[in-house]
Design an enzyme around this catalytic site. Structure first.
Site, PDB file in Angstrom:
ATOM      1  N   LYS A  47       0.848  -1.186   0.097  1.00 27.41           N
ATOM      2  CA  LYS A  47      -0.220  -0.189   0.043  1.00 27.41           C
ATOM      3  C   LYS A  47       0.945   1.215   0.145  1.00 27.41           C
ATOM      4  CE  LYS A  47      -3.877   2.048   2.758  1.00 27.41           C
ATOM      5  NZ  LYS A  47      -4.969   1.742   3.743  1.00 27.41           N
ATOM      6  N   SER A 122      -9.731   1.754   2.894  1.00 24.39           N
ATOM      7  CA  SER A 122      -8.839   2.567   1.936  1.00 24.39           C
ATOM      8  C   SER A 122      -7.764   1.579   1.232  1.00 24.39           C
ATOM      9  CB  SER A 122      -8.233   3.752   2.795  1.00 24.39           C
ATOM     10  OG  SER A 122      -7.367   3.175   3.739  1.00 24.39           O
ATOM     11  N   SER A 146      -9.792  -0.596   7.036  1.00 24.41           N
ATOM     12  CA  SER A 146      -9.279  -0.399   5.487  1.00 24.41           C
ATOM     13  C   SER A 146      -8.526  -1.613   4.984  1.00 24.41           C
ATOM     14  CB  SER A 146      -8.268   0.828   5.534  1.00 24.41           C
ATOM     15  OG  SER A 146      -8.952   2.008   5.562  1.00 24.41           O
TER      16      SER A 146
HETATM   17  N1  GLN Z   1     -12.985   4.090   6.431  1.00 26.30           N
HETATM   18  C1  GLN Z   1     -12.477   4.556   7.518  1.00 26.30           C
HETATM   19  C2  GLN Z   1     -11.939   6.001   7.549  1.00 26.30           C
HETATM   20  O1  GLN Z   1     -12.235   6.622   6.530  1.00 26.30           O
HETATM   21  C3  GLN Z   1     -11.107   3.600   7.757  1.00 26.30           C
HETATM   22  C4  GLN Z   1     -10.028   4.020   7.120  1.00 26.30           C
HETATM   23  C5  GLN Z   1      -8.675   3.153   7.464  1.00 26.30           C
HETATM   24  O2  GLN Z   1      -8.969   2.161   8.105  1.00 26.30           O
HETATM   25  N2  GLN Z   1      -7.729   3.443   7.104  1.00 26.30           N
HETATM   26  O3  GLN Z   1     -11.359   6.599   8.433  1.00 26.30           O
END
Ligand code: GLN
Length: 431
Positions: A47, A122, A146
């Protein structure tokens, strides 16, 4: 096939998916890589918020469009020691803020398991790269879901370890008290091998745990036997799943687990309803503070000048609620609510080995659909954020499809019960 040819093939096929931001054609990531190791022959994607020495690490933001990592993150160093072949850096929501993969400066990623839909986020590119078969496994990060959310939407396995089991050194934070690096893979066994390689104490990360050697032997100790395993299901889950198809699949999963000998126990998570605001208030404050270094002097551009709408929203709200005069009103309350959620989970886990439940309350929306209200996007996170708030391990295994779109079963365990979670994931996978 040599690595250069492998990368070329992925690059060609990725035109339709946009899973990668960077392809390592010049084999920059071979620097420091061992010839032979436990991950020999495995293609891995990383990532774009985890540093790989010599490769662009943009967090999918214009802010860091020219930022080349000057060193390897600990997880990457361990991948290289394990002899994995790193194919490239994956697409993601900008600074890991999002649940859809649509907020990237480099454009959205397709869901290879349900074309035309979001892959989730994400860690959108990492999940899509695995689902499309470009790589065997990938590193993602999980602050509030994410890894698990895109794993669910793309029909693959994803795992977030207990906080502190994998080093965060070399990870660009979203919210440091919640972030964990973890694996995404086609099956539980591969995810477990990857986890075993990257886990372990690291003196460079103060939050990294130093545990007994035996603790980290996840692959060797993987046991899919579900006989007499006690599995909790929270009664609040059903009322919060908005898609009937998902509800049906999760109940079929419960039947499969009990058919394999597990005992399903009713438990309760009374504060699940406040999980989303609790999570976001914590994130806003930590993210705001973490982004103060992007003032345009040391790293790339000044973040507020070039970032997207969601990142800006978090910075502005974080700045507002971090003001001294509001601290009692928002942040202190958010920390208190976090303790409540932690206590709920610990109570629910007392009489059982693990909890299972849905990963997401709804199916992934169509790519390009305009969502004006951020709360509609945040709603995806209700079942995943609790594990981060409590620091517990949680993983996702494909459970079935609703109208051709995958959804995953989430398994959660108590702090340091990673092996129990992986075992139930492996058991369910074999059902
Ligand atoms: N969807 C969550 C956020 O927007 C989780 C993001 C993540 O785990 N990086 O913060």
């Amino acid at each position: 096939m040599d690595a250069v040819t492998q990368v070329g093939k992925v690059e060609e096929a990725d035109r339709k998916v946009n899973a990668f931001i960077v392809y390592d054609r010049d084999r920059v990531s071979d620097k420091g890589r061992r010839e032979e190791g436990p991950l020999s022959g495995l293609k891995v994607a990383v990532k774009s918020n985890i540093c790989v020495d010599g490769l662009l690490c943009t967090c999918a933001s214009k802010t860091l469009e020219n930022y080349i990592s000057p060193y390897d993150a600990t997880a990457v160093e361990r991948l290289k020691k394990g002899s994995a072949t790193i194919i490239g850096m994956t697409n993601m929501d900008e600074y890991a803020c999002g649940s859809s993969g649509e907020t990237s400066f480099y454009g959205p990623t397709q869901n290879p398991a349900a074309m035309g839909h979001i892959p989730g986020g994400s860690s959108s590119g990492s999940a899509a790269a695995v689902a499309a078969g470009f790589v065997d496994c990938a590193l993602g990060t999980d602050t509030g879901g994410s890894i698990r959310n895109p794993a669910s939407h793309c029909g693959i396995v994803g795992y977030k370890p207990t906080y502190g089991v994998v080093s965060r050194y070399g990870l660009i934070d979203l919210a440091m008290s919640l972030d964990q690096v973890g694996p995404l893979a086609k099956d539980v066994k591969t995810a477990t091998r990857l986890l075993e390689t990257i886990a372990g104490h690291d003196v460079r990360d103060e939050t990294s745990l130093a545990l007994d050697k035996e603790f980290y032997k996840f692959a060797e100790n993987l046991n899919p036997d579900l006989n007499k395993v006690k599995i909790g299901y929270a009664k609040e889950f059903d009322g919060l799943i908005s898609d009937e198809g998902i509800k049906k699949i999760i109940h079929q999963a419960l039947d499969k687990l009990s058919g394999a000998g597990a005992e399903i126990v009713d438990v309760s998570l009374p504060n699940l309803g406040i999980a989303i605001p609790t999570y976001y208030l914590n994130v806003y404050v930590e993210f705001f503070s973490g982004t103060r270094k992007y003032d345009g002097r040391r790293y790339g551009h000044k973040i507020e000048d070039v970032c997207g709408e969601e990142v800006l929203r978090r910075i502005l709200l974080g700045s507002y609620i971090s003001q001294k005069e509001y601290s009692g009103k928002f942040y202190k309350k958010a920390l208190q609510a976090r303790s409540l959620i932690r206590r709920d989970l610990s109570n629910a886990l007392k009489g059982v080995n693990v909890l299972v439940g849905p990963t997401v309350p709804k199916l992934p929306h169509k790519l390009g659909m305009k969502i004006d209200d951020p709360r509609v996007m945040y709603a995806y996170d209700i079942f995943t954020v609790v594990a981060n708030l409590a620091g517990i391990p949680a993983g996702v295994v494909p459970a079935g499809k609703v109208g051709g779109i995958p959804t995953g079963l989430q398994v959660m365990g108590d702090v340091l019960c990673d092996q129990k979670v992986l075992n139930v994931m492996a058991g369910f996978e074999g059902c």
